[in-house]
Write an enzyme that holds these catalytic residues in place. Structure first.
Site, PDB file in Angstrom:
ATOM      1  N   LEU A 147      39.251  38.058  44.438  1.00 14.08           N
ATOM      2  CA  LEU A 147      38.282  37.985  43.348  1.00 14.08           C
ATOM      3  C   LEU A 147      36.917  38.558  43.718  1.00 14.08           C
ATOM      4  O   LEU A 147      35.971  38.467  42.940  1.00 14.08           O
ATOM      5  CB  LEU A 147      38.098  36.523  42.909  1.00 14.08           C
ATOM      6  N   ARG A 148      36.812  39.147  44.905  1.00 12.50           N
ATOM      7  CA  ARG A 148      35.515  39.710  45.302  1.00 12.50           C
ATOM      8  C   ARG A 148      35.098  40.836  44.360  1.00 12.50           C
ATOM      9  O   ARG A 148      33.912  40.997  44.070  1.00 12.50           O
ATOM     10  CB  ARG A 148      35.571  40.231  46.742  1.00 12.50           C
ATOM     11  N   GLY A 149      36.053  41.612  43.886  1.00 12.86           N
ATOM     12  CA  GLY A 149      35.727  42.698  42.972  1.00 12.86           C
ATOM     13  C   GLY A 149      35.097  42.190  41.692  1.00 12.86           C
ATOM     14  O   GLY A 149      34.110  42.760  41.192  1.00 12.86           O
TER      15      GLY A 149
END
Length: 427
Positions: A365-367
């Protein structure tokens, strides 16, 4: 960048934080040191990040910080201001011609450090290192505890050293000074001890004093850590960076002594893709990815050469010619940092960002998180309090291109794939 940068008033620029290297030590005399306290016998006591195995019969020990200046904070700032004039001149950020994508990514990370840094990849000789180092003049000020080697925040316990936290718990008043965000260069040939910090074993054996010498990660706390040619960095140093970037803390284990200190920094790396790929684990730690190409326009190339020749001939005069633009840009950064908390992004835009990430098969979920943060930072830079679709379109290729799974048969640039998917989802 002319379309992004607006007008603003000037703001004062202050000197960088002192680089005096402190060490933690134990002394039997209370003459000039802190208030004594009792350590239980036959235990390991943690204080100031130093764990000390104690022997029976030694109950009273005095802790001190040595090699730290004792002059008032205001006098120290004045000394730093005067010493700055003697430092090596830096090419002005406002004088960089072209490379708008790289400059925008750097500015957004200064506005919101939680974006997570920038990875800059491109041809050799395209001004990657020059642009990163020119960012020094634009870095804003932060409040730090005076004399603390870890640049501890006087209010945020998450980025405080153990000694500062102990003083806060005791209700002691902390001396505070404002200083610029620090930029630390990590050389390729650096040793692990120099990066993490080490214990002075010779001092321990000869004087019976266990002293810790902070390393580059301590100096970079709440600042910027820059690694040139990061794809050539040794694996053991990459492991150290991964550990610190993941936890925000650096732990040193040497000869039975454990030292922990905060190490939260903006990680900026640059390199040439022809010299080797970066490990996927480290690549994912960079919030944004900027690609830099060689300028093909002949007139623009001539302008770059002429500007560089002017700087080499008389650096001081060249820098003075860009003072107004530098101060205007710095004031805009300060305003954007102040307004960042009030910038909002609609729920439907957040859903579409996550939909783009999901359809591109982006792992984790870093993007999603970085795309939201970068879009808000860009809106703040433009002086708006609400994120638009154009803001997202500008930053999402830089936030996602390095997170896509590599296809050896794919000839299309990953940034183009992100843009295509963006317009498909946002249409």
């Amino acid at each position: 960048m002319a379309g992004i940068i607006g007008t603003s008033s000037t703001a004062p620029i202050f000197a960088s934080h002192s680089s005096t290297t402190p060490s933690f030590s134990l002394h039997p005399s209370p003459a000039t040191f802190a208030k004594p306290f009792l350590f239980p016998t036959s235990e390991r006591k943690f204080y100031g990040g130093v764990a000390l195995p104690l022997k029976k019969g030694r109950s009273h020990l005095h802790l001190s910080i040595s090699n730290v200046a004792t002059s008032p904070a205001q006098e120290e700032v004045q000394k730093l201001t005067s010493s700055k004039e003697n430092q090596r001149p830096v090419y002005p950020f406002a004088a960089i011609v072209g490379q708008d994508e790289m400059k925008l990514c750097l500015l957004l990370n200064v506005i919101d450090p939680k974006i997570g840094g920038v990875m800059i990849m491109g041809d050799r000789g395209t001004g990657k290192s020059t642009t990163v180092r020119s960012l020094v003049d634009l870095l804003p000020e932060i409040r730090v505890v005076y004399g603390d080697p870890f640049n501890s925040d006087p209010e945020d316990a998450e980025v405080q050293g153990a000694e500062v936290r102990d003083k806060v718990m005791k209700g002691e008043k902390l001396p505070v000074v404002s200083t610029k965000i620090n930029m630390v260069d990590l050389p390729l040939g650096a040793t692990e001890d120099r990066v993490c910090g080490t214990i002075d074993i010779e001092k321990a054996l000869t004087e019976g004093v266990k002293a810790f010498e902070p390393g580059l990660l301590a100096k970079a706390n709440r600042g910027i850590l820059y690694v040139d040619e990061v794809n050539l960095l040794d694996d053991h140093l990459v492991d150290v960076l991964l550990d610190s970037a993941a936890s925000g803390w650096n732990t040193v284990e040497r000869e039975g002594i454990s030292i922990s200190h905060p190490a939260r920094f903006i990680l900026i790396g640059s390199g040439n893709p022809e010299e080797g790929e970066l490990r996927p684990q480290l690549l994912d730690r960079f919030g944004m990815h900027a690609q830099v190409g060689t300028v093909r326009d002949a007139e623009l190339r001539v302008k770059i050469v002429e500007e560089r020749a002017r700087f080499d001939r008389n650096p001081k005069e060249f820098r003075e010619s860009y003072i107004a633009e530098q101060e205007k840009l710095q004031q805009q950064i300060d305003s954007a940092r102040s307004a960042l908390s009030s910038v909002t992004i609609d729920h439907d835009l957040r859903v579409k960002i996550s939909k783009v990430c999901a359809e591109l098969n982006v792992d984790g979920l870093r993007g999603d998180i970085v795309s939201n943060r970068a879009a808000r930072a860009l809106a703040a830079l433009k002086g708006r309090d609400k994120v638009t679709t154009e803001d997202i379109a500008t930053v999402i290729p830089n936030c996602l291109r390095h997170r896509l799974r590599k296809d050896p048969l794919e000839s299309i640039d990953s940034g183009v794939l992100v843009i295509e998917k963006f317009y498909e989802v946002f249409a």
